[in-house]
Design an enzyme around this catalytic site. Structure first.
Site, mmCIF file in Angstrom:
data_model
loop_
_atom_site.group_PDB
_atom_site.id
_atom_site.type_symbol
_atom_site.label_atom_id
_atom_site.label_comp_id
_atom_site.label_asym_id
_atom_site.label_seq_id
_atom_site.Cartn_x
_atom_site.Cartn_y
_atom_site.Cartn_z
ATOM 1 N N LYS A 168 0.840 -1.206 0.000
ATOM 2 C CA LYS A 168 0.000 0.000 0.000
ATOM 3 C C LYS A 168 0.873 1.255 0.000
ATOM 4 C CE LYS A 168 -3.782 -2.461 2.182
ATOM 5 N NZ LYS A 168 -4.472 -2.858 3.422
ATOM 6 N N GLN A 213 -5.109 -1.640 9.769
ATOM 7 C CA GLN A 213 -4.818 -2.909 9.104
ATOM 8 C C GLN A 213 -5.350 -4.074 9.955
ATOM 9 O OE1 GLN A 213 -3.276 -3.171 5.965
ATOM 10 N NE2 GLN A 213 -3.834 -5.328 6.132
ATOM 11 N N ASP A 246 -11.159 2.601 4.096
ATOM 12 C CA ASP A 246 -11.432 1.179 3.868
ATOM 13 C C ASP A 246 -12.943 0.946 3.756
ATOM 14 O OD1 ASP A 246 -9.370 -0.533 3.410
ATOM 15 O OD2 ASP A 246 -8.984 -1.016 5.508
#
Ligand code: NDP
Length: 309
Positions: free
Chosen positions: A53, A97, A120
């Site tokens: 990422k 994460q 997200d």
């Protein structure tokens, strides 16, 4: 003849577009969008995802920062850190994460993220807004799959789509997007290609999965089970999207030097036997994975454009 849905190529194409967009912003004297990635502990798979990422952000000119916390951080302290990120005007979006260590309540953490920075797309607010067709940030993997279909001009309107998997990250939001009326599609995407599908969601308690799959025009598999989708389950000409990422041991291939086991990544689809029957199919790796990462970048730029102060 089978066509490969080349997520790697499409993601590179989108990164080039995003790079141009960020360069335009900078040329206008504006700051670059900024993403933060919260990483708790040192799960090796998470480390790889975070590195990928960060690399993708660098390529398009998005500023990115990994914020690391030790494995034993308390939920209370992590919630305080989340509050700081919510109030940090220099950060347009951030992700936590997953997975988090077991002593931390994932739902509590995700729910604490300001939905405007939730790139997200996992907060209850964003999920609820997506369901209601309100402007929202859409979960990265479903967004990426939808964009991949759109870029290959694969229509979903009127099609029967079977989604295998009902997770909050992939299965559920994917099903919602596919069944939406097309006017609810993302800005910049061809509305005619998206939504309006008849969706069936399957999971581990579904009876006769094979029979249901055989009626599908499009099958999206997100189960985390190697070779779950076999050729007998797929009708001739179906489109097959493989979300799964599974590490399987390579048998009889132990490194003689290091004496360690070797692994390779496979999806949830028996690619070798399904591909000849499919009209389009995603490979693993190189299909959905790169699209998920590029969607995170798109979501970050979306958050910047909508809310940057
Ligand atoms: P989860 O484990 O949260 O969900 C898996 C889902 O699949 C569950 O709903 C489960 O059913 C269902 N399932 C499992 N086995 C079967 C089976 N034999 N038959 C029917 N349904 C089954 O996984 P995620 O959604 O988070 O991820 C799914 C896969 O996608 C994983 O391999 C993950 O690594 C990968 N992934 C890939 C991404 C990418 O970018 N390519 C991004 C995110 C995930 P039930 O609910 O009944 O347990």
């Amino acid at each position: 003849m089978v066509n490969i849905l080349d997520g790697k190529r499409v993601a590179a194409e989108i990164r080039a577009e995003l790079r141009a967009e960020v360069e335009t912003l900078k040329a206008q004297g504006k700051r670059a969008p900024k993403l933060a990635i919260v990483l708790v502990g040192n799960n090796p798979a998470s480390e790889v995802y975070v590195a990928n990422k960060l690399k993708a952000c660098a390529e398009v000119g998005i500023e990115a920062q990994a914020i690391r916390y030790p494995m034993d951080i308390t939920e209370h302290t992590l919630l305080n850190e989340i509050a700081k990120l919510n109030n940090d005007a220099s950060i347009d979006g951030y992700i936590v994460q997953l997975p988090l260590p077991e002593h931390i309540n994932e739902t509590a953490i995700l729910s604490a993220i300001d939905y405007r920075k939730d790139v997200d797309g996992l907060t209850p607010e964003n999920v609820g807004r997506t369901v209601q067709g309100l402007p929202s940030i859409i979960s990265a993997t479903p967004r990426g799959i939808r964009e991949l279909l759109a870029r290959y001009n694969i229509q979903t309107a009127g099609k029967h789509v079977v989604v295998i998997g009902r997770s909050n990250i992939v299965g559920k939001p994917m099903a919602i997007l596919l069944m939406q009326r097309p006017y609810l599609s993302l800005p910049g995407m061809s509305a005619s290609a998206l939504g309006d599908a008849t969706v069936t969601i399957c999971h581990s308690k579904t009876q006769d999965l094979a029979a249901i799959c055989r009626t599908a025009d499009i099958i999206i598999v997100a189960a985390g089970s190697p070779k779950l989708l076999t050729a007998e389950m797929v009708k001739e000409g179906a489109v097959v999207i493989d979300v799964g990422i599974n590490r399987v041991e390579i048998t009889n291939n132990q490194s003689p030097i290091t004496n360690t086991k070797r692994f390779r990544l496979v999806g949830d689809v028996d690619f070798e036997h399904v591909a000849p029957k499919a009209s389009y199919i995603t490979p693993v790796p190189g299909g959905v994975g790169p699209m998920t990462i590029v969607s995170l970048l798109q979501n970050t730029i979306q958050a910047y454009n909508e809310h940057s102060r």
